[in-house]
Write a protein that holds these residues in place. Structure first.
Motif, mmCIF file in Angstrom:
data_model
loop_
_atom_site.group_PDB
_atom_site.id
_atom_site.type_symbol
_atom_site.label_atom_id
_atom_site.label_comp_id
_atom_site.label_asym_id
_atom_site.label_seq_id
_atom_site.Cartn_x
_atom_site.Cartn_y
_atom_site.Cartn_z
ATOM 1 N N VAL A 54 3.133 43.214 -6.775
ATOM 2 C CA VAL A 54 2.865 43.889 -5.503
ATOM 3 C C VAL A 54 2.679 45.392 -5.675
ATOM 4 C CG1 VAL A 54 4.020 42.131 -4.126
ATOM 5 C CG2 VAL A 54 5.347 44.050 -5.001
ATOM 6 N N ASN A 55 3.127 45.939 -6.809
ATOM 7 C CA ASN A 55 2.935 47.367 -7.041
ATOM 8 C C ASN A 55 3.061 47.651 -8.527
ATOM 9 O OD1 ASN A 55 2.580 50.124 -6.152
ATOM 10 N ND2 ASN A 55 4.727 50.447 -6.683
ATOM 11 N N ARG A 56 2.244 48.586 -9.001
ATOM 12 C CA ARG A 56 2.296 48.922 -10.426
ATOM 13 C C ARG A 56 1.957 50.398 -10.604
ATOM 14 N NH1 ARG A 56 -1.577 45.407 -13.109
ATOM 15 N NH2 ARG A 56 0.088 43.964 -13.697
ATOM 16 N N THR A 57 2.747 51.109 -11.414
ATOM 17 C CA THR A 57 2.469 52.489 -11.788
ATOM 18 C C THR A 57 2.586 52.600 -13.301
ATOM 19 O OG1 THR A 57 4.753 53.330 -11.726
ATOM 20 C CG2 THR A 57 3.567 53.215 -9.617
ATOM 21 N N ASP A 58 2.496 53.831 -13.818
ATOM 22 C CA ASP A 58 2.632 54.034 -15.260
ATOM 23 C C ASP A 58 4.048 53.741 -15.753
ATOM 24 O OD1 ASP A 58 0.012 54.757 -15.456
ATOM 25 O OD2 ASP A 58 0.400 56.921 -15.420
ATOM 26 N N THR A 59 5.045 53.760 -14.858
ATOM 27 C CA THR A 59 6.435 53.632 -15.289
ATOM 28 C C THR A 59 7.173 52.457 -14.666
ATOM 29 O OG1 THR A 59 7.137 55.167 -13.548
ATOM 30 C CG2 THR A 59 6.674 56.103 -15.739
ATOM 31 N N GLU A 60 6.532 51.700 -13.761
ATOM 32 C CA GLU A 60 7.245 50.565 -13.176
ATOM 33 C C GLU A 60 6.270 49.520 -12.684
ATOM 34 O OE1 GLU A 60 8.270 51.240 -8.571
ATOM 35 O OE2 GLU A 60 9.398 52.574 -9.913
ATOM 36 N N VAL A 61 6.790 48.306 -12.527
ATOM 37 C CA VAL A 61 6.018 47.214 -11.924
ATOM 38 C C VAL A 61 6.955 46.418 -11.016
ATOM 39 C CG1 VAL A 61 6.400 45.701 -13.923
ATOM 40 C CG2 VAL A 61 4.493 45.247 -12.367
ATOM 41 N N GLN A 62 6.435 46.059 -9.848
ATOM 42 C CA GLN A 62 7.238 45.334 -8.862
ATOM 43 C C GLN A 62 6.619 43.958 -8.621
ATOM 44 O OE1 GLN A 62 7.697 47.326 -5.107
ATOM 45 N NE2 GLN A 62 8.836 45.655 -4.174
ATOM 46 N N PHE A 63 7.478 42.938 -8.627
ATOM 47 C CA PHE A 63 7.053 41.555 -8.430
ATOM 48 C C PHE A 63 7.772 40.971 -7.215
ATOM 49 C CE2 PHE A 63 7.610 42.549 -12.917
ATOM 50 C CZ PHE A 63 6.422 42.151 -13.514
ATOM 51 N N GLU A 64 7.226 39.904 -6.668
ATOM 52 C CA GLU A 64 7.969 39.142 -5.665
ATOM 53 C C GLU A 64 7.602 37.673 -5.777
ATOM 54 O OE1 GLU A 64 5.417 39.320 -1.532
ATOM 55 O OE2 GLU A 64 6.967 40.842 -1.842
ATOM 56 N N HIS A 65 8.502 36.822 -5.261
ATOM 57 C CA HIS A 65 8.298 35.372 -5.376
ATOM 58 C C HIS A 65 9.096 34.667 -4.299
ATOM 59 C CE1 HIS A 65 7.080 31.721 -7.362
ATOM 60 N NE2 HIS A 65 8.321 31.333 -7.606
ATOM 61 N N GLN A 66 8.476 33.673 -3.656
ATOM 62 C CA GLN A 66 9.159 32.793 -2.717
ATOM 63 C C GLN A 66 9.548 31.521 -3.472
ATOM 64 O OE1 GLN A 66 9.786 33.425 0.538
ATOM 65 N NE2 GLN A 66 8.484 35.208 0.919
ATOM 66 N N ALA A 67 10.774 31.043 -3.254
ATOM 67 C CA ALA A 67 11.231 29.894 -4.039
ATOM 68 C C ALA A 67 12.135 28.995 -3.208
ATOM 69 C CB ALA A 67 11.980 30.379 -5.281
ATOM 70 N N GLU A 68 12.284 27.778 -3.719
ATOM 71 C CA GLU A 68 13.234 26.813 -3.172
ATOM 72 C C GLU A 68 13.911 26.129 -4.347
ATOM 73 O OE1 GLU A 68 12.266 24.327 0.385
ATOM 74 O OE2 GLU A 68 12.542 22.651 -1.044
ATOM 75 N N VAL A 69 15.222 25.953 -4.258
ATOM 76 C CA VAL A 69 15.955 25.314 -5.345
ATOM 77 C C VAL A 69 17.089 24.485 -4.762
ATOM 78 C CG1 VAL A 69 17.523 27.288 -5.706
ATOM 79 C CG2 VAL A 69 17.085 25.691 -7.594
ATOM 80 N N GLU A 70 17.375 23.354 -5.413
ATOM 81 C CA GLU A 70 18.465 22.466 -4.992
ATOM 82 C C GLU A 70 19.556 22.485 -6.037
ATOM 83 O OE1 GLU A 70 19.222 17.710 -3.936
ATOM 84 O OE2 GLU A 70 17.181 18.543 -4.053
ATOM 85 N N ASN A 71 20.812 22.608 -5.602
ATOM 86 C CA ASN A 71 21.912 22.634 -6.564
ATOM 87 C C ASN A 71 22.435 21.223 -6.863
ATOM 88 O OD1 ASN A 71 23.770 21.953 -4.518
ATOM 89 N ND2 ASN A 71 24.640 24.022 -4.369
ATOM 90 N N TYR A 72 23.393 21.142 -7.774
ATOM 91 C CA TYR A 72 23.942 19.877 -8.275
ATOM 92 C C TYR A 72 24.530 19.031 -7.143
ATOM 93 C CZ TYR A 72 26.413 17.002 -11.824
ATOM 94 O OH TYR A 72 26.860 15.989 -12.636
ATOM 95 N N SER A 73 24.999 19.700 -6.072
ATOM 96 C CA SER A 73 25.609 18.994 -4.945
ATOM 97 C C SER A 73 24.627 18.657 -3.836
ATOM 98 C CB SER A 73 26.757 19.846 -4.370
ATOM 99 O OG SER A 73 27.807 19.972 -5.317
ATOM 100 N N GLY A 74 23.342 19.019 -4.022
ATOM 101 C CA GLY A 74 22.326 18.648 -3.049
ATOM 102 C C GLY A 74 21.998 19.702 -2.012
ATOM 103 N N THR A 75 22.583 20.879 -2.098
ATOM 104 C CA THR A 75 22.250 21.964 -1.172
ATOM 105 C C THR A 75 20.916 22.592 -1.573
ATOM 106 O OG1 THR A 75 24.590 22.451 -0.812
ATOM 107 C CG2 THR A 75 23.006 24.163 -0.196
ATOM 108 N N VAL A 76 20.040 22.772 -0.592
ATOM 109 C CA VAL A 76 18.721 23.365 -0.830
ATOM 110 C C VAL A 76 18.729 24.803 -0.323
ATOM 111 C CG1 VAL A 76 16.263 23.233 -0.337
ATOM 112 C CG2 VAL A 76 17.585 21.127 -0.701
#
Length: 305
Positions: free
Chosen positions: A38-60
């Motif tokens: 989403v943004n990049r300069t000579d000294t930094e880069v910014q990322f983003e991500h939407q995600a979904e994950v389920e744990n061992y007990s079934g919580t999403v």
């Protein structure tokens, strides 16, 4: 990465799977899925991500990750580590890691919580020593100094406890992991590579008010929030005759367990600084940051009679 790794709220094991290396899998959203720049300069880069994950007990969990990696200048490093680093050669960077709860339900302890988990991975040498300062005090008040039971107890020729600081071999020859509790942790850890003459320092934001950290032990846990804030891993063969994963060693930090309401977020900072140059200056820097100089670090695993 994000935690917990193991336990009833694990995100590295499918529900009902044994807690072993054959069934261990890094979730795709922190392993193989692409993040949007989403943004990049000579000294930094910014990322983003939407995600979904389920744990061992079934919580999403629905979440959004914002991550910025930036190079740090000499002035910023001197402010963080002190004037002792002024004359040294410096390579420094930080990751700013923010996680949002984008779901409709709050994240609650009963169903499992997530944490931000940063693992700096480094090349081992036969003479690399990991250095972790800790808060001194009686075990009845602060608990054990170190958890060394993740992958089997670590022998004393690979883990030594000094006065306010512990030493752990980072040679990539024996698989083991250690952890420091929030009651014991300090906001610094690092390593000394005596072969390449490099002092590595990790600094992170350690909140003083939080003691609930996810437990990543590979077992069903009595207390899934009795986890560690600082970890270090030394790679090696997972079983006799097998190849190591790397080899490598790691300097790791974690955020507290994230009990986030919908729309709320938490940010975890993890700074990495590599120092090289005059040995006397490196010694002063190590003494100032870790409380021990280079000679003490190098002597930690010399043969004792």
């Amino acid at each position: 990465w994000m935690g917990p790794e193991g336990g009833q709220f694990a995100i590295f094991f499918r529900k009902g799977a044994p807690f072993d290396l054959q069934n261990w899998q890094t979730p795709a959203f922190i392993d193989t899925e692409k993040y949007r720049v989403v943004n990049r300069t000579d000294t930094e880069v910014q990322f983003e991500h939407q995600a979904e994950v389920e744990n061992y007990s079934g919580t999403v969990f629905q979440l959004k990750i914002e991550r910025t990696v930036r190079l740090l200048g000499r002035d910023r490093v001197r402010k963080q580590l002190g004037p002792e680093v002024e004359s040294l050669q410096i390579v420094a960077f930080e990751s700013e890691n923010r996680v949002f709860n984008t779901g409709r339900a709050p994240w609650v302890e009963e169903k499992g919580l997530l944490s931000i988990w940063i693992l700096g991975m480094y090349n081992p040498t036969p003479e690399t020593t990991i250095v972790i300062p800790f808060r001194e005090g009686p075990e009845e008040d602060l608990g054990p100094i170190v958890n060394d039971a993740y992958f089997g107890k670590i022998p004393p020729d690979r883990l030594r406890i000094g006065k306010g600081v512990l030493f752990f071999k980072g040679d990539g020859k024996s698989r083991g992991r250690i952890g420091i509790s929030p009651e014991r942790a300090r906001p610094f850890l690092g390593s000394w590579d005596a072969v390449k003459q490099v002092l590595t320092v990790v600094h992170f934001n350690l909140p003083v008010e939080s003691s609930r950290y996810v437990n990543s032990m590979w077992e069903i846990q009595e207390d899934p929030y009795d986890g560690d804030v600082v970890n270090s891993y030394n790679d090696g063969p997972p079983e006799p005759g097998a190849k190591p994963l790397g080899p490598f060693y790691e300097l790791e930090t974690s955020s507290p367990a994230l009990a986030l309401e919908p729309g709320k977020s938490y940010t975890h900072f993890h700074h990495t600084v590599h120092l090289s140059g005059d040995l006397r200056a490196l010694d002063r820097a190590a003494e100032s940051i870790f409380g021990v100089g280079i000679e003490v670090i190098e002597s930690a695993f010399r043969v004792q009679h």
